[in-house]
Enzyme design. Structure first.
Site, PDB file in Angstrom:
ATOM      1  N   LYS A  43       0.842  -1.208   0.000  1.00  0.00           N
ATOM      2  CA  LYS A  43       0.000   0.000   0.000  1.00  0.00           C
ATOM      3  C   LYS A  43       0.873   1.253   0.000  1.00  0.00           C
ATOM      4  O   LYS A  43       2.072   1.188   0.324  1.00  0.00           O
ATOM      5  CB  LYS A  43      -0.925  -0.021   1.213  1.00  0.00           C
ATOM      6  CG  LYS A  43      -0.191   0.031   2.537  1.00  0.00           C
ATOM      7  CD  LYS A  43      -1.123  -0.349   3.694  1.00  0.00           C
ATOM      8  CE  LYS A  43      -0.395  -0.265   5.008  1.00  0.00           C
ATOM      9  NZ  LYS A  43      -1.094  -0.977   6.076  1.00  0.00           N
ATOM     10  N   ARG A 139     -11.398  -0.505  13.745  1.00  0.00           N
ATOM     11  CA  ARG A 139     -11.095   0.326  12.591  1.00  0.00           C
ATOM     12  C   ARG A 139     -11.896  -0.275  11.445  1.00  0.00           C
ATOM     13  O   ARG A 139     -13.106  -0.393  11.588  1.00  0.00           O
ATOM     14  CB  ARG A 139      -9.576   0.312  12.367  1.00  0.00           C
ATOM     15  CG  ARG A 139      -9.061   1.498  11.640  1.00  0.00           C
ATOM     16  CD  ARG A 139      -7.559   1.421  11.458  1.00  0.00           C
ATOM     17  NE  ARG A 139      -7.164   0.286  10.612  1.00  0.00           N
ATOM     18  CZ  ARG A 139      -5.910   0.035  10.242  1.00  0.00           C
ATOM     19  NH1 ARG A 139      -4.927   0.809  10.649  1.00  0.00           N
ATOM     20  NH2 ARG A 139      -5.626  -0.995   9.473  1.00  0.00           N
ATOM     21  N   HIS A 171      -6.929  -7.618  11.640  1.00  0.00           N
ATOM     22  CA  HIS A 171      -5.702  -6.830  11.794  1.00  0.00           C
ATOM     23  C   HIS A 171      -5.514  -6.558  13.282  1.00  0.00           C
ATOM     24  O   HIS A 171      -6.481  -6.352  14.011  1.00  0.00           O
ATOM     25  CB  HIS A 171      -5.836  -5.535  10.990  1.00  0.00           C
ATOM     26  CG  HIS A 171      -4.526  -4.830  10.722  1.00  0.00           C
ATOM     27  ND1 HIS A 171      -3.387  -5.488  10.281  1.00  0.00           N
ATOM     28  CD2 HIS A 171      -4.182  -3.517  10.805  1.00  0.00           C
ATOM     29  CE1 HIS A 171      -2.407  -4.603  10.124  1.00  0.00           C
ATOM     30  NE2 HIS A 171      -2.857  -3.400  10.434  1.00  0.00           N
ATOM     31  N   ARG A 227       1.077 -11.191   6.418  1.00  0.00           N
ATOM     32  CA  ARG A 227       0.957  -9.977   5.603  1.00  0.00           C
ATOM     33  C   ARG A 227       1.978  -8.932   6.032  1.00  0.00           C
ATOM     34  O   ARG A 227       1.625  -7.882   6.571  1.00  0.00           O
ATOM     35  CB  ARG A 227      -0.439  -9.348   5.766  1.00  0.00           C
ATOM     36  CG  ARG A 227      -1.627 -10.175   5.353  1.00  0.00           C
ATOM     37  CD  ARG A 227      -2.897  -9.319   5.345  1.00  0.00           C
ATOM     38  NE  ARG A 227      -3.077  -8.539   6.552  1.00  0.00           N
ATOM     39  CZ  ARG A 227      -3.779  -8.926   7.618  1.00  0.00           C
ATOM     40  NH1 ARG A 227      -4.404 -10.097   7.622  1.00  0.00           N
ATOM     41  NH2 ARG A 227      -3.871  -8.148   8.679  1.00  0.00           N
ATOM     42  N   TYR A 269      17.555  30.287   8.696  1.00  0.00           N
ATOM     43  CA  TYR A 269      16.537  31.190   9.236  1.00  0.00           C
ATOM     44  C   TYR A 269      16.584  31.288  10.755  1.00  0.00           C
ATOM     45  O   TYR A 269      16.677  30.274  11.444  1.00  0.00           O
ATOM     46  CB  TYR A 269      15.147  30.709   8.839  1.00  0.00           C
ATOM     47  CG  TYR A 269      14.860  30.773   7.368  1.00  0.00           C
ATOM     48  CD1 TYR A 269      15.055  31.948   6.637  1.00  0.00           C
ATOM     49  CD2 TYR A 269      14.379  29.657   6.696  1.00  0.00           C
ATOM     50  CE1 TYR A 269      14.780  31.998   5.272  1.00  0.00           C
ATOM     51  CE2 TYR A 269      14.092  29.700   5.339  1.00  0.00           C
ATOM     52  CZ  TYR A 269      14.302  30.876   4.634  1.00  0.00           C
ATOM     53  OH  TYR A 269      14.019  30.915   3.294  1.00  0.00           O
ATOM     54  N   CYS A 316      15.202  24.028   5.910  1.00  0.00           N
ATOM     55  CA  CYS A 316      14.340  24.881   5.095  1.00  0.00           C
ATOM     56  C   CYS A 316      13.506  24.019   4.157  1.00  0.00           C
ATOM     57  O   CYS A 316      13.570  22.798   4.211  1.00  0.00           O
ATOM     58  CB  CYS A 316      15.186  25.861   4.290  1.00  0.00           C
ATOM     59  SG  CYS A 316      16.352  26.779   5.323  1.00  0.00           S
ATOM     60  N   MET A 317      12.753  24.665   3.282  1.00  0.00           N
ATOM     61  CA  MET A 317      11.856  23.904   2.410  1.00  0.00           C
ATOM     62  C   MET A 317      12.626  22.930   1.526  1.00  0.00           C
ATOM     63  O   MET A 317      12.195  21.810   1.303  1.00  0.00           O
ATOM     64  CB  MET A 317      11.025  24.855   1.551  1.00  0.00           C
ATOM     65  CG  MET A 317       9.925  24.148   0.776  1.00  0.00           C
ATOM     66  SD  MET A 317       8.923  25.263  -0.210  1.00  0.00           S
ATOM     67  CE  MET A 317       8.093  26.217   1.053  1.00  0.00           C
ATOM     68  N   ASP A 318      13.767  23.375   1.026  1.00  0.00           N
ATOM     69  CA  ASP A 318      14.477  22.513   0.078  1.00  0.00           C
ATOM     70  C   ASP A 318      15.988  22.505   0.283  1.00  0.00           C
ATOM     71  O   ASP A 318      16.733  22.108  -0.601  1.00  0.00           O
ATOM     72  CB  ASP A 318      14.129  22.889  -1.364  1.00  0.00           C
ATOM     73  CG  ASP A 318      14.058  24.386  -1.545  1.00  0.00           C
ATOM     74  OD1 ASP A 318      13.275  24.848  -2.383  1.00  0.00           O
ATOM     75  OD2 ASP A 318      14.767  25.114  -0.823  1.00  0.00           O
TER      76      ASP A 318
HETATM   77  C1  LIG Z   1      -0.403  -2.110   6.578  1.00  0.00           C
HETATM   78  C2  LIG Z   1      -1.029  -3.424   6.798  1.00  0.00           C
HETATM   79  C3  LIG Z   1      -0.231  -4.573   6.977  1.00  0.00           C
HETATM   80  C4  LIG Z   1       1.267  -4.525   7.090  1.00  0.00           C
HETATM   81  O1  LIG Z   1       1.632  -4.035   8.349  1.00  0.00           O
HETATM   82  P1  LIG Z   1       3.161  -3.893   8.802  1.00  0.00           P
HETATM   83  O2  LIG Z   1       3.078  -3.494  10.207  1.00  0.00           O
HETATM   84  O3  LIG Z   1       3.753  -2.846   7.921  1.00  0.00           O
HETATM   85  O4  LIG Z   1       3.801  -5.211   8.586  1.00  0.00           O
HETATM   86  C5  LIG Z   1      -0.870  -5.792   7.080  1.00  0.00           C
HETATM   87  N1  LIG Z   1      -2.218  -5.882   7.021  1.00  0.00           N
HETATM   88  C6  LIG Z   1      -3.004  -4.806   6.868  1.00  0.00           C
HETATM   89  C7  LIG Z   1      -4.479  -4.969   6.826  1.00  0.00           C
HETATM   90  C8  LIG Z   1      -2.441  -3.533   6.769  1.00  0.00           C
HETATM   91  O5  LIG Z   1      -3.232  -2.460   6.635  1.00  0.00           O
END
Ligand SMILES: *Cc1c(COP(=O)(O)O)cnc(C)c1O
Length: 379
Positions: A43, A139, A171, A227, A269, A316-318
């Protein structure tokens, strides 16, 4: 962020992505979960590393599946030639496109399931669904009070040929605290849901719960599939634990200007830093618009040729300034300063995160602006 290697070579800010390290990290996590398949989580453009190249490296490292948040992210991977199973778990529209592109859908409520069923009817193909159950994170995921309705709708949708329930997942709220008792609560709640689904004739093949931290520390949470995200990118999934993961992103820039300043002169700055003695300073073309957070002003060090030099004055910004010391530290214009990543003496993203009161996920996904992504490394 751009993803290209300029023909003229690199003289600016780079986010160098080591795909060999990513494949290594994938193999490392897989070795901790030998009984489970591995879904690489890509993601947010692979946590800021570039989804398509990361997909290839993760697959080379043994990932069997890929997971993303949105259908757009999933379809972009398909369009890039990715053919392995892909799961998207947060979109609430665009389901036709997902079914058409053979993207599996995470579903969090009976309302979402109804939309998926409708989309499957429109496309004329069953949707592959992983139902996400909320076991305490509060969530996304099906709320406990809606489980029975969701389950019954899944049974109906399977009978009607609109859906195939492939997976049940959840999760974790305390994944990064391997001893936390709530992990047991969520494990048992997931197991109870799966048992109930099976008792009603559903036959999910893939039960999954573990993020990186749980994949590395909690075999009882591996189920059929793990995951991992942050571990693949060489982050620090569990504070204080070393799993042999290598940083994948190296955030670096050349020193583009060197000058001498006198004791008592201020830098940047507000002159928040005053030179305590005559010294030599170097300019780095990286600032808060690129992911060098302004609250880090005067609190980080960069690595040049294995030596560390403090960043001084406000970011700074850049651009930002480093103190090379009275003798200039042997640094020449054009030398590479590593902000964080895989280089001798360099910080890791987690070091910045600790100073910022955040997590390395946010530091890595915060690299942007003029940073040019480049890719290295053997798969
Ligand atoms: C982001 C996410 C993960 C991965 O989590 P990590 O802590 O980066 O390993 C796994 N499952 C779901 C649903 C997530 O949103």
């Amino acid at each position: 962020m751009n993803t290209q290697i300029p023909a003229s070579g690199l003289d600016g800010l780079t986010a160098q992505i080591d795909l060999g390290a990513l494949a290594h990290n994938t193999r490392t996590v897989a070795a901790y979960a030998p009984g489970a398949a591995l879904m690489a989580v890509l993601k947010a453009d692979a946590y800021g590393h570039g989804a398509l190249p990361v997909a290839r490296a993760a697959l080379a490292g043994g990932a069997a599946e890929l997971g993303v948040t949105t259908i757009d992210e999933a379809v972009a991977l398909r369009e890039g030639g990715v053919t392995v199973p892909l799961l998207s778990w947060l979109s609430t529209s665009g389901y036709e496109r997902a079914i058409d592109a053979d993207v599996r859908l995470g579903v969090s409520s009976p309302r979402q399931l109804a939309k998926v069923v409708e989309a499957a009817r429109a496309v004329g193909r069953p949707a592959m669904v992983h139902v996400k159950v909320d076991t305490g994170l509060n969530r996304n995921g099906v709320a406990p009070a809606e489980w029975a309705a969701t389950r019954d709708a899944l049974v109906d949708a399977e009978r009607a040929g609109r859906v195939r329930l492939q997976g049940v997942f959840t999760h974790l709220a305390h994944g990064d605290e391997p001893e936390h008792p709530f992990l047991d609560v969520q494990r048992d709640a997931l197991a109870a849901i799966v048992a109930d689904a099976r008792a009603h004739g559903l036959t999910p093949d893939l039960v999954h719960a573990a993020n990186s931290a749980a994949a590395l520390t909690r075999p009882d949470l591996h189920f059929d599939l793990v995951r991992p995200g942050i571990a693949l990118y060489g982050g620090i999934p569990v504070p204080g634990r070393d799993f042999g993961l290598r940083p994948v992103m190296t955030f670096a820039a050349p020193v583009i200007l060197i000058k001498r300043i006198r004791a008592g002169e201020g830098v940047s700055y507000g002159h928040s830093w005053i030179a305590p003695h005559d010294t030599v300073v170097g300019l780095i073309p990286a600032g808060y618009a690129d992911g060098v957070w302004r609250p880090l002003s005067g609190r980080i060090e960069v690595a040049i040729g294995g030596r560390r030099f403090p960043q001084v004055g406000r970011v700074c910004m850049d651009q930002c300034v480093i103190d090379l010391g009275p003798d200039g530290g042997g640094v020449a214009e054009g030398d590479t300063a590593v902000l964080f990543g895989d280089a001798p003496g360099a910080d890791r993203a987690a070091d910045w995160a600790e100073k910022l009161g955040t997590i390395d996920y946010e530091v890595l996904t915060g690299v942007r602006g003029r940073a040019v992504r480049t890719y290295t490394g053997e798969l």
